[in-house]
Scaffold this active site. Sequence first.
Site, short mmCIF file in Angstrom:
data_model
loop_
_atom_site.label_atom_id
_atom_site.label_comp_id
_atom_site.label_asym_id
_atom_site.label_seq_id
_atom_site.Cartn_x
_atom_site.Cartn_y
_atom_site.Cartn_z
N LYS A 197 71.80 110.53 38.90
CA LYS A 197 71.22 109.24 38.46
C LYS A 197 71.14 109.17 36.94
CE LYS A 197 67.08 110.79 37.13
NZ LYS A 197 66.50 110.67 35.79
N ARG B 175 64.41 107.92 29.70
CA ARG B 175 64.90 108.21 28.35
C ARG B 175 66.40 107.94 28.23
NH1 ARG B 175 62.39 114.18 28.43
NH2 ARG B 175 63.65 114.07 30.32
N1 LIG Z 1 60.61 114.01 31.24
C1 LIG Z 1 60.69 113.38 32.42
O1 LIG Z 1 60.18 112.25 32.59
C2 LIG Z 1 61.35 114.06 33.57
C3 LIG Z 1 62.24 115.11 33.40
N2 LIG Z 1 62.82 115.69 34.48
C4 LIG Z 1 63.75 116.82 34.34
O2 LIG Z 1 62.99 117.99 34.07
C5 LIG Z 1 63.76 118.92 33.31
C6 LIG Z 1 62.95 119.35 32.10
O3 LIG Z 1 62.72 118.22 31.30
P1 LIG Z 1 61.50 118.08 30.30
O4 LIG Z 1 60.37 118.97 30.67
O5 LIG Z 1 61.23 116.62 30.20
O6 LIG Z 1 62.09 118.67 28.94
P2 LIG Z 1 62.13 117.96 27.51
O7 LIG Z 1 63.17 116.90 27.50
O8 LIG Z 1 60.76 117.63 27.11
O9 LIG Z 1 62.76 119.13 26.63
C7 LIG Z 1 62.11 119.86 25.70
C8 LIG Z 1 61.89 121.28 26.19
O10 LIG Z 1 63.03 122.10 25.91
C9 LIG Z 1 62.57 123.30 25.33
N3 LIG Z 1 63.59 123.99 24.56
C10 LIG Z 1 64.14 123.60 23.36
N4 LIG Z 1 65.04 124.53 22.95
C11 LIG Z 1 65.05 125.50 23.91
C12 LIG Z 1 65.77 126.71 24.08
N5 LIG Z 1 66.69 127.11 23.18
N6 LIG Z 1 65.55 127.45 25.17
C13 LIG Z 1 64.66 127.06 26.09
N7 LIG Z 1 63.93 125.92 26.01
C14 LIG Z 1 64.14 125.15 24.92
C15 LIG Z 1 61.42 122.82 24.48
O11 LIG Z 1 60.61 123.92 24.11
C16 LIG Z 1 60.72 121.88 25.43
O12 LIG Z 1 59.88 122.59 26.30
C17 LIG Z 1 65.07 118.18 32.95
O13 LIG Z 1 66.08 118.60 33.82
C18 LIG Z 1 64.73 116.72 33.19
O14 LIG Z 1 65.86 115.95 33.58
C19 LIG Z 1 62.52 115.30 35.76
C20 LIG Z 1 61.63 114.28 35.98
C21 LIG Z 1 61.00 113.57 34.91
O1 LIG Z 2 64.01 111.80 35.81
C1 LIG Z 2 63.30 110.96 35.31
C2 LIG Z 2 62.44 110.03 36.08
O2 LIG Z 2 62.44 110.37 37.43
C3 LIG Z 2 63.28 110.79 33.84
O3 LIG Z 2 64.51 110.35 33.43
P1 LIG Z 2 64.89 110.47 31.90
O4 LIG Z 2 65.23 111.91 31.63
O5 LIG Z 2 66.04 109.55 31.73
O6 LIG Z 2 63.66 110.03 31.15
#
Ligand SMILES: NC(=O)C1=CN([C@@H]2O[C@H](COP(=O)(O)OP(=O)(O)OC[C@H]3O[C@@H](n4cnc5c(N)ncnc54)[C@H](O)[C@@H]3O)[C@@H](O)[C@H]2O)C=CC1
Ligand SMILES: O=C(CO)COP(=O)(O)O
Length: 416
Positions: A273, A339
């Site tokens: 997605k 995002r």
């Molecule tokens: N943010 C959201 O709304 C949602 C995100 N996701 C998924 O969750 C997963 C994690 O996303 P987020 O927590 O949002 O991450 P984020 O987009 O906030 O990414 C930043 C993270 O990456 C880390 N980082 C940066 N450089 C790094 C390195 N060299 N090694 C390891 N970590 C490093 C940072 O410390 C930070 O914790 C992704 O696959 C995303 O698609 C799923 C649902 C919702």
């Molecule tokens: O996975 C997400 C919502 O379910 C967040 O999507 P984005 O990484 O595009 O913000």
Amino acid sequence: MASLAVHSKKHKVCIVGSGNWGTTIAKVVAENTQQHADIFESEVQMWVFQEQVHIPKDNRHYKSASDQPQNLTEIINSVHENVKYLPDIPLPHNIVANPDLVAAVKDATILVFNLPHQFIAKICQQLQGHIVPHARGISCIKGLAVSDEGCELFSERIGHELGIYCGALSGANIATEVAQEKFSETTVAYAPPEMDSRHPTPSGTPLPDAKGEEIDMKILSDGVQAGKKKLTPLPADYPPLHHGNMKKLFHRPYFHVYLVNDVAGVSLGGALKNIVALAAGFVSGLGWGDNAKAAVMRVGIMEEVKFGKMFFGSSVKTETFTEQSCGVADLITSCSGGRNFRCARMAVEEGKAIGVIEERELNGQSLQGTSTAYEVNSFLRKEGKEKEFPLFTAVYEILEGRHRPEEIPDLLNAGG
Ligand SMILES: NC(=O)C1=CN([C@@H]2O[C@H](COP(=O)(O)OP(=O)(O)OC[C@H]3O[C@@H](n4cnc5c(N)ncnc54)[C@H](O)[C@@H]3O)[C@@H](O)[C@H]2O)C=CC1
Ligand SMILES: O=C(CO)COP(=O)(O)O
């Protein structure tokens, strides 16, 4: 009939990752480990990729903040807030931020992987030999592990690298909304080995006893986790990890969890997605309105299901995409306020590269759709199937600069 068994040990949970979603899931889990103290140890370790962070001047905890940057872990542990990746959300005090990956996972029986997908390979390497053999994993990662050998789910990749069983959590879950405790749903896919469910399930169906031996992962999970390594049974002194207890780890009054067995369907919905959300952002950036967005979403969900059936076989269920939060619901929320959507829209509106927008807008957070579009394209090209996925291919071509967003209708039409 509920189990009357008393277990001498409790599950210890570690969240591997601490970004926007990683910190949110740590909050959800830490609330539940406090609530279900008979199953889980209260303390939740959260591994943090260490960085130096300036505390925002208006932060409520630091009215007289110095200008010196501080370690993010120290800030989280002292003010109980991830000021960089999840600002203004108070975190439960039983979350312990730890910059040492090996120390964070020590003795953890449940590992929740939640970090941008490009970092997972290195993390798995660092974890090898340092986790308890009977640990179980849940991947919250939205992405696919594409290599020369093919295309794997991250739950599979983690399972293979670490020799553990790993399920998946994915849903319509914009992290900040979940963190603010605004209602949402999610899907957890967990096809637990029978030996992990030694006691009657909540519905009363008795399951076989643990065999006390290592069993080939291939047999255990419907082909999803076929691998060379053996799976170590969960010792009998831990509470079993069946759907009921997995639900207790993630379900909150504001975060409703539905458990299924289709690990591939759940993981693919979340990964693919992100490509569709870019397309929705592109057409939105052109000012084309809601009908155009609905059109790319319709084609997008069809390509998601087709990709799943074509490359992950009959274990992938169409209804996972059409009925669960991880499918069409995630597509809708991601194409509304995610995002990937927002950055793609701005890129078109401003005539800039999406990477420039990502850098400017996300304060260190990471887009997953752009790399996934490249990875999926490289896989499809190798399989000779690019033309069968016109939307995924169009997004890649636009990112590469070979086509313009205005050409999306023609590119979709060319697919037949
Ligand atoms: N943010 C959201 O709304 C949602 C995100 N996701 C998924 O969750 C997963 C994690 O996303 P987020 O927590 O949002 O991450 P984020 O987009 O906030 O990414 C930043 C993270 O990456 C880390 N980082 C940066 N450089 C790094 C390195 N060299 N090694 C390891 N970590 C490093 C940072 O410390 C930070 O914790 C992704 O696959 C995303 O698609 C799923 C649902 C919702
Ligand atoms: O996975 C997400 C919502 O379910 C967040 O999507 P984005 O990484 O595009 O913000």
